[in-house]
Design an enzyme around this catalytic site. Structure first.
Site, PDB file in Angstrom:
ATOM      1  N   GLY A 161       0.814  -1.215   0.000  1.00 34.99           N
ATOM      2  CA  GLY A 161       0.000   0.000   0.000  1.00 34.99           C
ATOM      3  C   GLY A 161       0.845   1.261   0.000  1.00 34.99           C
ATOM      4  N   ARG A 164       1.168  -5.702  -5.021  1.00 37.09           N
ATOM      5  CA  ARG A 164       1.216  -6.632  -3.895  1.00 37.09           C
ATOM      6  C   ARG A 164       1.672  -8.036  -4.296  1.00 37.09           C
ATOM      7  NH1 ARG A 164      -0.608  -4.574   0.784  1.00 37.09           N
ATOM      8  NH2 ARG A 164      -2.094  -2.858   0.758  1.00 37.09           N
ATOM      9  N   ASP A 203       5.666  -8.144   5.352  1.00 40.86           N
ATOM     10  CA  ASP A 203       5.731  -9.266   4.410  1.00 40.86           C
ATOM     11  C   ASP A 203       6.776  -9.036   3.332  1.00 40.86           C
ATOM     12  OD1 ASP A 203       3.851 -11.072   5.433  1.00 40.86           O
ATOM     13  OD2 ASP A 203       2.203  -9.861   4.660  1.00 40.86           O
ATOM     14  N   LYS A 226       8.327   0.457   5.320  1.00 35.56           N
ATOM     15  CA  LYS A 226       7.204   1.289   4.872  1.00 35.56           C
ATOM     16  C   LYS A 226       5.890   0.707   5.362  1.00 35.56           C
ATOM     17  CE  LYS A 226       4.539  -0.116   2.414  1.00 35.56           C
ATOM     18  NZ  LYS A 226       3.533  -0.818   1.634  1.00 35.56           N
ATOM     19  N   THR A 227       4.989   1.462   5.848  1.00 29.73           N
ATOM     20  CA  THR A 227       3.566   1.156   6.011  1.00 29.73           C
ATOM     21  C   THR A 227       2.934   2.191   6.929  1.00 29.73           C
ATOM     22  OG1 THR A 227       1.817  -0.343   6.741  1.00 29.73           O
ATOM     23  CG2 THR A 227       3.911  -0.647   7.850  1.00 29.73           C
ATOM     24  N   ASP A 249       0.487   1.693   8.567  1.00 28.97           N
ATOM     25  CA  ASP A 249      -0.091   0.974   9.713  1.00 28.97           C
ATOM     26  C   ASP A 249       0.777   1.078  10.966  1.00 28.97           C
ATOM     27  OD1 ASP A 249      -1.896   0.300   7.813  1.00 28.97           O
ATOM     28  OD2 ASP A 249      -1.650  -1.864   7.964  1.00 28.97           O
ATOM     29  N   TYR A 288     -25.216  14.917  15.808  1.00 23.61           N
ATOM     30  CA  TYR A 288     -24.803  13.622  15.255  1.00 23.61           C
ATOM     31  C   TYR A 288     -23.756  12.920  16.118  1.00 23.61           C
ATOM     32  CZ  TYR A 288     -26.789  14.969  10.712  1.00 23.61           C
ATOM     33  OH  TYR A 288     -27.618  15.344   9.697  1.00 23.61           O
ATOM     34  N   ARG A 338      -4.538  -2.415   8.837  1.00 29.94           N
ATOM     35  CA  ARG A 338      -5.023  -3.779   8.578  1.00 29.94           C
ATOM     36  C   ARG A 338      -5.201  -4.612   9.843  1.00 29.94           C
ATOM     37  NH1 ARG A 338      -6.338  -7.942   6.170  1.00 29.94           N
ATOM     38  NH2 ARG A 338      -5.624  -9.166   7.929  1.00 29.94           N
ATOM     39  N   TYR A 391      -7.653   5.899   2.501  1.00 30.02           N
ATOM     40  CA  TYR A 391      -6.968   6.331   1.280  1.00 30.02           C
ATOM     41  C   TYR A 391      -6.690   7.837   1.301  1.00 30.02           C
ATOM     42  CZ  TYR A 391      -8.275   1.623   0.151  1.00 30.02           C
ATOM     43  OH  TYR A 391      -8.402   0.254   0.223  1.00 30.02           O
TER      44      TYR A 391
END
Ligand code: FBP
Length: 549
Positions: free
Chosen positions: A81, A145, A176, A202-203, A205, A243, A252, A422
């Site tokens: 990603g 990926r 990964d 990198k990520t 997350d 609201y 993830r 995104y």
């Protein structure tokens, strides 16, 4: 191409480097430290990685380095990603490579790891690099990926690299991709391919981290972008007072993004998946907790608020985790029958048994369908496509109706749902990410020129100003352990989940009750690129708190 005024200004930004990397490049030498060990499974990992296991930690110091001038051809790959700052990793590699030898070349493999297998690459010239400096996105070469994990794929990588005289690969990816980088490095050594492989963390997350990788790049910008948006929604909610906003945040698996955004914005509720798993909370218990906060605020006349929901939550709720695990298996085992069924939901419901059947059948149809969508290349359910925030709204609505009938809730409940993911992955990198990524790329070249392979670029001491950052590298094998994957034990980099004993979570947990009842919203505003350092150059709350520990 038309450039926005901000983009034009960002082209002029000069990313900062750790002090040692500011030296003239031929005056920097590697310094080797102690040999390393993985935390667990040492003997098994030694067998899988006979050439790359146990290598020493490396740092850099001043000294004359003639090896640096060797002409090199490097191939860079963006994997997985998008994360803000990828372009700066590439420009960092490029600048170091050209400073060391102006005849050296950098190639970018197109569309991620498949670019190597399909022999699709682009030579990155100064003109191309200059167009992407300090910008977001991965569009300079694209990402993908595809996993490179079989012997045939390794051989193909070697063949393509040889064809273009590429002597080193830099793989910019998450846990990964870096695991696969380590396996590729080992294979290349075993087969005398003469190609080194260096990883870059990198990520967005934030789950690729340890003592040497204090944060993965992109986390800083992504969480600041989401926090800006959450702050804006909080201000709207506080103005309109009508609201409840349920906001799902990307990530993830781990809840680092949700926790960081909660620390920055102080919402009424932020769920942390790791805590849900530790307490073995059911979906109904989570709904009950949210409903009780809503009812209590309503009694105080506050029929509004903000709830943050981590994307990975669904898999951490025990009964949902079991269901997803069984669905992953079922859909892989009986894929033909599943594909042929006209009513996929009905087919799955009859194929499940006991509690899992009951859990699946109790879910709204939209969520059932989302749980059955295509798996990612690692066989995982795509959690970014499951509307957990809507599921929670539906269940909370139902619970509040019951409470109303029993006189436990007399207020009103109107909701809005959002998903921020995104929106943050391709933002202009913050100054922190622009500097960090450029340093990681520059440093990746330093590791290559030190003759290393199977290492990951490591820049540490990140809570201090960039000048004080430390540059170096560690063998990827040091971060590995063995995990059960598809029935066999595989070496993988351990995912770093939120530590419930750590300072970021403790800080959040100490304040959340106040945030739930009072309205303590903080409005961080947009990322600032120019201005005073206390506004523009601050690292995340997570990094600061972890450094205070
Ligand atoms: P990486 O682990 O590759 O960095 O990607 C993480 C992520 O951004 C997750 O937060 C999210 O679940 C996933 O990517 C979404 O993937 P995709 O871009 O394929 O929709």
């Amino acid at each position: 191409m038309k450039y926005s005024p901000l983009q034009q200004q960002r082209y002029r930004y000069k990313p900062k480097l750790p002090k040692i990397l500011q030296e003239e490049i031929h005056s920097i030498v590697p310094v080797f430290g102690e040999k390393t060990e993985s935390e667990t499974d040492q003997q098994e990992l030694k067998k899988i990685f006979p050439h790359t296991y146990g290598k020493p930690v490396v740092s850099f110091a001043q000294g004359s380095n003639q090896e640096m001038s060797r002409k090199r051809n490097i191939g860079a790959v963006l994997s997985g990603g998008q994360a803000p700052g990828g372009h700066n990793v590439i420009s960092g590699i490029f600048d170091a490579l050209r400073e060391a030898n102006p005849e050296s070349k950098l190639f970018g493999f197109l569309g991620g790891p498949s670019g190597i297998l399909d022999d699709k690459l682009l030579e990155l010239t100064p003109e191309i690099i200059d167009e992407y400096r300090n910008t977001g996105g991965f569009d300079i070469i694209g990402s993908g990926r595809t996993k490179i994990e079989t012997k045939e794929q390794y051989d193909r990588c070697a063949e393509v690299c040889r064809k273009h005289s590429i002597d080193s690969l830099v793989i910019i990816g998450g846990d990964d991709s870096n695991t696969n980088a380590a396996l590729l490095a080992e294979y290349f050594l075993q087969h005398d391919a003469g190609i080194s492989v260096i990883g870059v963390p990198k990520t967005i997350d934030g789950d690729l981290k340890n003592q040497y990788i204090e944060t993965s790049f992109g986390f800083d910008t992504a969480t600041k972008t989401y926090s800006e948006l959450i702050g804006n929604i909080q201000r709207d909610s506080h103005s309109a007072r009508k609201y409840w906003h349920f906001i799902k945040l990307m990530g993830r698996s781990a809840s680092h993004i949700c926790l960081e955004c909660a620390l920055q914005t102080q919402p009424n509720i932020a769920l942390i998946s790791e805590e849900v798993a530790r307490k073995k909370q059911t979906l109904h218990q989570i709904v009950e907790e949210i409903s009780q906060v809503i009812a209590a605020r309503s009694k105080a006349g506050k029929n509004y608020g903000v709830v943050l929901v981590p994307e990975g939550l669904i898999e951490f709720i025990p009964e949902m985790g079991s269901l997803i695990g069984e669905l992953n298996d079922l859909l892989a085992r009986r894929s033909d029958e599943f594909a042929a069924s006209e009513d996929t939901v009905g087919w799955v419901a009859q194929a499940l048994a006991g509690d899992l059947k009951e859990t699946f059948s109790s879910l709204p149809r939209d969520i059932q369908l989302q749980l059955l969508m295509d798996r990612d290349p690692h066989g995982n359910v795509q959690v970014s496509r499951i509307e957990t925030e809507k599921l929670l709204i539906l269940m909370v609505e139902k619970r509040l109706q019951d409470m109303k009938q029993q006189g436990e809730f007399t207020g009103s409940f109107s909701s809005q749902n959002h998903f921020f993911g995104y929106e943050g992955r391709c933002a202009f990198p913050s100054n922190f990410d622009a500097d960090y990524c450029y340093s990681l790329g520059y440093n990746a070249f330093m590791l290559i020129s030190a003759g290393l392979t199977g290492y990951i670029s490591s820049v540490t001491n990140l809570a201090s100003p960039a000048d004080e950052w430390k540059a170096g590298g560690i063998p990827i094998t040091m971060m590995m352990n063995l995990e059960q994957r598809h029935g066999t034990k595989k070496p993988v980099i351990k995912k770093a989940l939120v530590e419930l004993e750590g300072a970021p979570f403790a800080t959040f947990a100490a304040q959340r009750e106040t945030w739930a009842s009072e309205t303590s919203f903080v409005f961080p505003g947009a990322i600032q690129y120019f201005g005073p350092p206390e506004v523009c150059d601050q690292p995340t709350a997570t990094l600061k708190l972890e450094h205070q520990q």
